[in-house]
Design a protein around this motif. Structure first.
Motif, PDB file in Angstrom:
ATOM      1  N   ALA A  77       0.837  -1.202   0.000  1.00 51.31           N
ATOM      2  CA  ALA A  77       0.000   0.000   0.000  1.00 51.31           C
ATOM      3  C   ALA A  77       0.875   1.257   0.000  1.00 51.31           C
ATOM      4  CB  ALA A  77      -0.898   0.013   1.237  1.00 51.31           C
ATOM      5  N   PRO A  78       0.441   2.315  -0.690  1.00 51.69           N
ATOM      6  CA  PRO A  78       1.229   3.554  -0.772  1.00 51.69           C
ATOM      7  C   PRO A  78       1.057   4.437   0.458  1.00 51.69           C
ATOM      8  CG  PRO A  78      -0.764   3.815  -2.036  1.00 51.69           C
ATOM      9  CD  PRO A  78      -0.785   2.384  -1.543  1.00 51.69           C
ATOM     10  N   ALA A  79       0.902   3.888   1.616  1.00 47.72           N
ATOM     11  CA  ALA A  79       0.744   4.633   2.866  1.00 47.72           C
ATOM     12  C   ALA A  79       1.242   3.768   4.001  1.00 47.72           C
ATOM     13  CB  ALA A  79      -0.719   5.019   3.085  1.00 47.72           C
ATOM     14  N   ALA A  80       1.449   4.360   5.152  1.00 45.81           N
ATOM     15  CA  ALA A  80       1.813   3.597   6.338  1.00 45.81           C
ATOM     16  C   ALA A  80       0.551   2.980   6.895  1.00 45.81           C
ATOM     17  CB  ALA A  80       2.481   4.489   7.360  1.00 45.81           C
ATOM     18  N   VAL A  81       0.547   1.651   6.970  1.00 46.58           N
ATOM     19  CA  VAL A  81      -0.648   0.920   7.387  1.00 46.58           C
ATOM     20  C   VAL A  81      -0.248  -0.046   8.491  1.00 46.58           C
ATOM     21  CG1 VAL A  81      -2.538  -0.562   6.668  1.00 46.58           C
ATOM     22  CG2 VAL A  81      -1.623   1.144   5.088  1.00 46.58           C
ATOM     23  N   ALA A  82      -1.120  -0.157   9.501  1.00 42.53           N
ATOM     24  CA  ALA A  82      -0.880  -1.098  10.589  1.00 42.53           C
ATOM     25  C   ALA A  82      -2.173  -1.781  10.949  1.00 42.53           C
ATOM     26  CB  ALA A  82      -0.310  -0.386  11.815  1.00 42.53           C
ATOM     27  N   LEU A  83      -2.039  -3.047  11.478  1.00 40.32           N
ATOM     28  CA  LEU A  83      -3.187  -3.809  11.952  1.00 40.32           C
ATOM     29  C   LEU A  83      -3.110  -3.905  13.476  1.00 40.32           C
ATOM     30  CD1 LEU A  83      -3.445  -6.735   9.389  1.00 40.32           C
ATOM     31  CD2 LEU A  83      -4.962  -4.770   9.591  1.00 40.32           C
ATOM     32  N   ILE A  84      -4.258  -3.755  14.120  1.00 47.15           N
ATOM     33  CA  ILE A  84      -4.345  -3.815  15.583  1.00 47.15           C
ATOM     34  C   ILE A  84      -5.246  -4.970  15.956  1.00 47.15           C
ATOM     35  CG2 ILE A  84      -5.064  -2.605  17.678  1.00 47.15           C
ATOM     36  CD1 ILE A  84      -4.497   0.009  16.298  1.00 47.15           C
ATOM     37  N   ASP A  85      -4.761  -5.826  16.867  1.00 46.38           N
ATOM     38  CA  ASP A  85      -5.578  -6.900  17.432  1.00 46.38           C
ATOM     39  C   ASP A  85      -6.461  -6.275  18.508  1.00 46.38           C
ATOM     40  OD1 ASP A  85      -6.632  -9.040  18.878  1.00 46.38           O
ATOM     41  OD2 ASP A  85      -4.905 -10.317  18.413  1.00 46.38           O
ATOM     42  N   LEU A  86      -7.775  -6.243  18.237  1.00 47.03           N
ATOM     43  CA  LEU A  86      -8.690  -5.570  19.161  1.00 47.03           C
ATOM     44  C   LEU A  86      -8.788  -6.280  20.502  1.00 47.03           C
ATOM     45  CD1 LEU A  86     -11.608  -4.554  16.768  1.00 47.03           C
ATOM     46  CD2 LEU A  86      -9.696  -3.171  17.560  1.00 47.03           C
ATOM     47  N   ASP A  87      -8.623  -7.595  20.504  1.00 45.61           N
ATOM     48  CA  ASP A  87      -8.737  -8.334  21.759  1.00 45.61           C
ATOM     49  C   ASP A  87      -7.503  -8.137  22.630  1.00 45.61           C
ATOM     50  OD1 ASP A  87     -11.244  -9.434  21.108  1.00 45.61           O
ATOM     51  OD2 ASP A  87     -10.272 -10.937  19.831  1.00 45.61           O
ATOM     52  N   ALA A  88      -6.309  -8.086  22.003  1.00 41.84           N
ATOM     53  CA  ALA A  88      -5.067  -7.961  22.763  1.00 41.84           C
ATOM     54  C   ALA A  88      -4.618  -6.521  22.932  1.00 41.84           C
ATOM     55  CB  ALA A  88      -3.945  -8.775  22.091  1.00 41.84           C
ATOM     56  N   GLY A  89      -5.151  -5.593  22.113  1.00 40.18           N
ATOM     57  CA  GLY A  89      -4.717  -4.203  22.182  1.00 40.18           C
ATOM     58  C   GLY A  89      -3.286  -4.020  21.728  1.00 40.18           C
ATOM     59  N   THR A  90      -2.845  -4.829  20.740  1.00 41.67           N
ATOM     60  CA  THR A  90      -1.463  -4.765  20.264  1.00 41.67           C
ATOM     61  C   THR A  90      -1.435  -4.538  18.768  1.00 41.67           C
ATOM     62  OG1 THR A  90      -1.397  -7.178  19.973  1.00 41.67           O
ATOM     63  CG2 THR A  90      -0.655  -6.280  22.100  1.00 41.67           C
ATOM     64  N   VAL A  91      -0.334  -3.954  18.311  1.00 41.05           N
ATOM     65  CA  VAL A  91      -0.074  -3.843  16.873  1.00 41.05           C
ATOM     66  C   VAL A  91       0.529  -5.171  16.427  1.00 41.05           C
ATOM     67  CG1 VAL A  91       1.221  -2.625  15.095  1.00 41.05           C
ATOM     68  CG2 VAL A  91       0.258  -1.361  17.039  1.00 41.05           C
ATOM     69  N   THR A  92      -0.154  -5.873  15.511  1.00 41.41           N
ATOM     70  CA  THR A  92       0.318  -7.196  15.062  1.00 41.41           C
ATOM     71  C   THR A  92       0.995  -7.138  13.706  1.00 41.41           C
ATOM     72  OG1 THR A  92      -1.833  -7.667  14.083  1.00 41.41           O
ATOM     73  CG2 THR A  92      -1.513  -8.312  16.395  1.00 41.41           C
ATOM     74  N   TYR A  93       0.756  -6.058  12.971  1.00 36.88           N
ATOM     75  CA  TYR A  93       1.374  -5.974  11.645  1.00 36.88           C
ATOM     76  C   TYR A  93       1.605  -4.504  11.317  1.00 36.88           C
ATOM     77  CZ  TYR A  93       1.936  -5.784   6.597  1.00 36.88           C
ATOM     78  OH  TYR A  93       2.407  -5.493   5.337  1.00 36.88           O
ATOM     79  N   ALA A  94       2.724  -4.196  10.658  1.00 38.19           N
ATOM     80  CA  ALA A  94       3.022  -2.857  10.137  1.00 38.19           C
ATOM     81  C   ALA A  94       3.727  -3.015   8.817  1.00 38.19           C
ATOM     82  CB  ALA A  94       3.888  -2.088  11.120  1.00 38.19           C
ATOM     83  N   ASN A  95       3.252  -2.329   7.786  1.00 36.07           N
ATOM     84  CA  ASN A  95       3.940  -2.441   6.509  1.00 36.07           C
ATOM     85  C   ASN A  95       5.249  -1.648   6.564  1.00 36.07           C
ATOM     86  OD1 ASN A  95       3.190   0.200   6.295  1.00 36.07           O
ATOM     87  ND2 ASN A  95       2.010  -0.026   4.387  1.00 36.07           N
ATOM     88  N   GLY A  96       5.960  -1.633   5.476  1.00 32.70           N
ATOM     89  CA  GLY A  96       7.279  -1.007   5.466  1.00 32.70           C
ATOM     90  C   GLY A  96       7.250   0.450   5.873  1.00 32.70           C
ATOM     91  N   SER A  97       6.258   1.206   5.352  1.00 32.46           N
ATOM     92  CA  SER A  97       6.180   2.630   5.709  1.00 32.46           C
ATOM     93  C   SER A  97       5.894   2.819   7.194  1.00 32.46           C
ATOM     94  CB  SER A  97       5.087   3.323   4.878  1.00 32.46           C
ATOM     95  OG  SER A  97       5.386   3.266   3.494  1.00 32.46           O
ATOM     96  N   ALA A  98       5.024   1.941   7.756  1.00 34.35           N
ATOM     97  CA  ALA A  98       4.737   2.026   9.188  1.00 34.35           C
ATOM     98  C   ALA A  98       5.945   1.626  10.012  1.00 34.35           C
ATOM     99  CB  ALA A  98       3.531   1.152   9.524  1.00 34.35           C
ATOM    100  N   GLN A  99       6.722   0.597   9.519  1.00 29.77           N
ATOM    101  CA  GLN A  99       7.927   0.218  10.245  1.00 29.77           C
ATOM    102  C   GLN A  99       8.948   1.355  10.263  1.00 29.77           C
ATOM    103  OE1 GLN A  99       9.410  -3.436   8.638  1.00 29.77           O
ATOM    104  NE2 GLN A  99       7.526  -4.596   9.113  1.00 29.77           N
ATOM    105  N   ASP A 100       8.991   2.128   9.160  1.00 24.50           N
ATOM    106  CA  ASP A 100       9.925   3.250   9.123  1.00 24.50           C
ATOM    107  C   ASP A 100       9.597   4.290  10.199  1.00 24.50           C
ATOM    108  OD1 ASP A 100      11.452   2.231   7.122  1.00 24.50           O
ATOM    109  OD2 ASP A 100      10.359   3.233   5.502  1.00 24.50           O
ATOM    110  N   LEU A 101       8.331   4.366  10.593  1.00 22.58           N
ATOM    111  CA  LEU A 101       7.978   5.317  11.648  1.00 22.58           C
ATOM    112  C   LEU A 101       8.700   4.988  12.950  1.00 22.58           C
ATOM    113  CD1 LEU A 101       4.115   5.755  11.153  1.00 22.58           C
ATOM    114  CD2 LEU A 101       5.901   7.407  10.614  1.00 22.58           C
ATOM    115  N   THR A 102       8.900   3.694  13.212  1.00 20.82           N
ATOM    116  CA  THR A 102       9.571   3.279  14.448  1.00 20.82           C
ATOM    117  C   THR A 102      11.057   3.061  14.245  1.00 20.82           C
ATOM    118  OG1 THR A 102       9.169   0.933  14.029  1.00 20.82           O
ATOM    119  CG2 THR A 102       7.459   2.146  15.203  1.00 20.82           C
ATOM    120  N   GLY A 103      11.577   3.360  13.060  1.00 20.87           N
ATOM    121  CA  GLY A 103      12.985   3.132  12.785  1.00 20.87           C
ATOM    122  C   GLY A 103      13.305   1.666  12.605  1.00 20.87           C
ATOM    123  N   GLY A 104      12.295   0.821  12.397  1.00 16.91           N
ATOM    124  CA  GLY A 104      12.509  -0.595  12.192  1.00 16.91           C
ATOM    125  C   GLY A 104      12.905  -1.331  13.448  1.00 16.91           C
ATOM    126  N   LYS A 105      12.773  -0.729  14.618  1.00 20.89           N
ATOM    127  CA  LYS A 105      13.244  -1.343  15.857  1.00 20.89           C
ATOM    128  C   LYS A 105      12.126  -2.002  16.653  1.00 20.89           C
ATOM    129  CE  LYS A 105      17.442   0.162  15.181  1.00 20.89           C
ATOM    130  NZ  LYS A 105      18.527  -0.792  14.854  1.00 20.89           N
TER     131      LYS A 105
END
Length: 791
Positions: free
Chosen positions: A101-129
């Motif tokens: 996708a041409p945007a930063a996209v992330a998936l959130i597990d509603l039951d766990a309250g966690t980010v379970t997936y981040a595409n490359g642009s979203a990973q760049d937001l965290t510096g890949g760490k």
């Protein structure tokens, strides 16, 4: 660092720049359930194989209540993201689709309250760490996300936390505070550029059914706003907020004549009732009215001239003429060269606040006035009752009411008979001491009326209190008396009150209060009530003082009638003094006696019966008579005191106890000069003996218990030789005992006064000097002084 797709500033087709935001969403639901949430709808497409495919479409409405809508530029960007996010929701290829996708996209597990997936642009937001899965707040912190004020997401109701709770977010801005410092390999230029970036966040749940067997997920999309786009977007939201707010905003142009209004928001027209075409091009002074404070207007003009901000609360008027309190805040707007180009005004209707404040101030003022009146009543009562003289009570009243209640004051008292024609002005006071004589000189014209009536005489004759709100400038009755006219014009009375002083149903006098032009107040009915209360208290004080004077005079007359006239004795110069106490009107038990005896001796006695009432006076008379009879028999001083003691105890005389000194003056048997004094002291203060050389000694020999105390104590007689020029002084305890003083110290003062007497020939003058020194502060008990000089 990979960059997020930028939303740039574009034209919306009408010549105005606008920014928009895309919310990408997909829900595997039937097309009939497609809805619009926050300006973003979901288009559902059913394929030939029956699988549902969803894509985001823009349904932005420029007229939304939140003032944020989409423009054609944002629609293009939405279409590009929508095409990239077309997927089969029932298949397992969702991450693969999101990855490209041409945007930063992330998936959130509603039951766990966690980010379970981040595409490359979203990973760049965290510096890949960031290691997934990761708590939503921890992921936001790793990405350096804050609100627009710089607070971390975990400290706010962030859009990510709301999406994690299953709440759709239609689009909100967030800031990237320091993502470039969290481990990316960006260059210095890239880090500087990353600081302060703005992202547009959109999110929604992919499944809303609680009983859905599949994992409940939510999708979050981050779009980067370009520098120009971000600035324009914030300006757009601010502009729309200003227009929509209930606060009134105005902009004026100081470059034009009269600094007219060039823009107002709708709240201004609602506040003032003026239409837009009635205010533009006019100075806002049209809101002023007859009761607008000119001082506040002057302060505003001065602030505008000085090009500085100012806030004032003014009474303004709406178009229909109704008044309202307007809090006006005006601030200058400067261009890049420091020149004022506009003034921005903010107006708020604070009528309710001002009214509440005025009511509070009025209540406080009323409470303060009541407190001052109570203080005045308390102080005046205390001052008047402290005096046991009617004239002193009147003078105390005049001192209290000026200047608290009046500019000048007079108190007239009737004589004891109560004849209105025999009144006396006993107290006069003025706030200016130089005018006190003027008030006295005006006499009855202190409160003139146009009809020639004299309110003071009317009140003294039993009339009602008089309230004279306005006194005549030049009374008719004074026109033929130039001297009184001069006094009247010097005083310049404005308003007056005359109230009677009453006690036990009788008028005792009149209290006159007056104010002067030009600053004196105009008396009201409230002032009349206060003056009447003061006069009632003054009447009681005057009546009590007169009662005291009558009772005190009667008591003193009775006391003196019980004391003997001092006879003349050859070889002796005698003087006596009796001083009644200043406290109370009781009859005391103090007495003295000087008695020539048949055998040629002279008996001399001073005593004090315990008590201050008629019983004490009666006991004093009995004891004096008994002592005289025993002294006449020729008994010695100790025998006389013993016989008196036996009689008091045996016959239960009125006196329970008494102190006394009795002495016999006899000529020396060897024919020498002077006299021999033999004396006996029954609990009485020792006599003082001033020798011819000026030395003073206390005769403290043979002290014994009081008369009536006991029969067991033995009494003896002490003798001392008195030479010509010696002065013997006997006294009662009223001279040396007083509250707060030491009797020994006062006895020493007594002795020093005698020693310093320059001339012992004038025995009466010495007595007066002693009373002057020891009675300077007033005596609290009756006092007797008997002085005998040896010739």
């Amino acid at each position: 660092m990979a960059r997020l797709p930028e939303v740039t500033r574009r034209s919306n087709g009408d010549g105005h720049a606008d920014d928009g935001a895309v919310v990408a969403s997909a829900r595997p639901r039937d097309v009939r359930d497609a809805g619009v949430t926050g300006g973003v709808g979901i288009e559902h497409v059913e394929t030939a194989d029956g699988a549902q495919r969803g894509s985001a479409i823009d349904a932005g409405d420029p007229g939304r209540a939140d003032g944020v809508g989409a423009d054609p530029g944002m629609a293009d960007e939405a279409a590009r993201v929508r095409d990239s996010l077309t997927f089969d929701a029932s298949s397992g290829d969702l991450p693969q689709v999101l990855h490209t996708a041409p945007a930063a996209v992330a998936l959130i597990d509603l039951d766990a309250g966690t980010v379970t997936y981040a595409n490359g642009s979203a990973q760049d937001l965290t510096g890949g760490k960031a290691q997934l899965p990761l708590d939503i707040d921890a992921w936001s912190e790793a990405a350096g996300l804050t609100d627009l004020s710089g607070r971390p997401m975990r400290d706010t109701a962030s859009p990510l936390s709301r999406v994690a709770q299953g709440i759709p977010v239609s689009g909100e801005p967030v800031a990237v505070a320091d993502a470039a410092r969290r481990g990316s390999e960006a260059t210095v230029e890239e880090r500087e550029e990353a600081e302060g970036r703005l992202l547009w966040v959109t999110g929604f749940p992919l499944s809303e059914a609680e009983d859905d067997e599949r994992r409940r997920l939510a999708l979050v999309v981050f779009l980067q706003l370009s520098g120009a786009g971000a600035q324009r977007h914030l300006e757009m939201m601010r502009d729309r907020a200003v227009v929509a707010t209930e606060l009134s905003f105005t902009i004026s142009d100081p470059g034009r004549e009269q600094n007219p209004l060039v823009w107002v928001n709708p709240a201004f027209t609602r506040l003032t009732g003026y239409d837009l075409d009635e205010v533009l091009g006019r100075n806002c002074r049209f809101l002023q009215g007859p009761n607008t404070d000119p001082t506040s207007i002057s302060r505003i003009r001065a602030a505008l001239a000085d090009e500085r901000p100012i806030t004032e609360v003014l009474l303004n008027y709406r178009r229909d003429g109704t008044a309202f309190w307007n809090q006006v805040s005006i601030s200058p707007v400067f261009d890049g060269g420091g020149r004022v180009v506009n003034f921005v005004g903010v107006q708020a209707d604070v009528t309710e606040r001002v009214m509440v404040e005025n009511e509070r101030r009025a209540a406080l003022a009323a409470a303060e006035e009541t407190r001052e009146q109570l203080r005045l009543l308390t102080d005046s009562t205390a001052a008047m009752t402290a005096s046991l003289d009617s004239g002193g009570a009147a003078r105390a009243l005049a001192r209290i009411v000026v200047p608290a209640l009046a500019d000048y004051c007079c108190v007239d008292l009737l004589d004891e008979v109560g004849d209105p024609s025999s009144s006396t002005r006993v107290a006069v006071n003025h706030r200016d001491d130089s005018k006190t004589g003027t008030v006295s000189a005006l006499g009855r014209w202190i409160t003139p009326t146009e009809d020639g009536d004299d309110p003071v005489d009317r009140v003294l004759a039993g009339g009602a209190p008089s309230l004279l709100p306005e006194l005549p400038v030049r009374p008719e009755g004074l026109r033929d008396d130039p001297e009184l006219i001069a006094h009247y014009e010097q005083l310049r009375p404005r308003s007056a009150i005359v109230v009677p002083l009453r006690a036990r149903g009788q008028v005792l006098g009149a209290l006159t209060l007056g104010t002067e032009l030009p600053y004196g107040r105009r008396y009201s009915q409230r002032d009349l009530y206060l003056a009447s209360d003061l006069a009632a208290r003054a009447g009681l004080a005057v009546d009590n003082a007169r009662l005291y004077a009558r009772e005190h005079g009667a008591a003193e007359t009775l006391q003196r009638s019980l004391l003997p006239a001092v006879p003349e004795v050859p070889g002796l110069v005698v003087a006596s003094r009796y001083l009644a106490a200043t406290d109370g009107a009781q009859v005391g038990g103090d007495w003295y006696d000087l008695l020539p005896l048949p055998d040629g001796a002279v008996g001399i006695a001073v005593g004090d019966v315990v008590g201050h009432d008629l019983r004490a006076a009666a006991a004093m008379g009995e004891l004096r008579g008994v002592l005289r009879s025993y002294a006449w028999e020729g008994l010695g001083p100790d025998a006389v005191i013993d016989r008196c003691n036996d009689l008091v105890q045996g016959m239960h005389m009125a006196a329970a106890m008494a102190t006394a000194v009795f002495g016999r003056l006899e000529r020396p048997q060897d024919g020498g000069d002077g006299w021999i004094l033999g004396y006996c002291n029954a609990g009485h203060p020792p006599p003082l003996l001033r020798r011819g050389d000026g030395s003073v000694e206390l005769l403290t020999g043979n002290l014994s218990p009081l008369i009536g105390a006991t029969r067991a104590a033995a009494r003896d007689c002490t003798e001392v030789h008195l030479h010509p020029g010696d002065l013997l002084v006997l006294h009662t305890d009223g001279l040396i005992e007083a509250p707060g003083t030491d009797p020994d110290e006062r006895t020493d003062l007594f002795a020093r006064t005698l020693a310093q007497a320059p001339d012992v020939d004038d025995v009466g003058a010495i007595c007066d000097r002693v009373l002057e020194v020891l009675g300077a502060d007033g005596l609290r008990d009756d006092a007797v002084l008997l002085a005998v000089r040896i010739d």
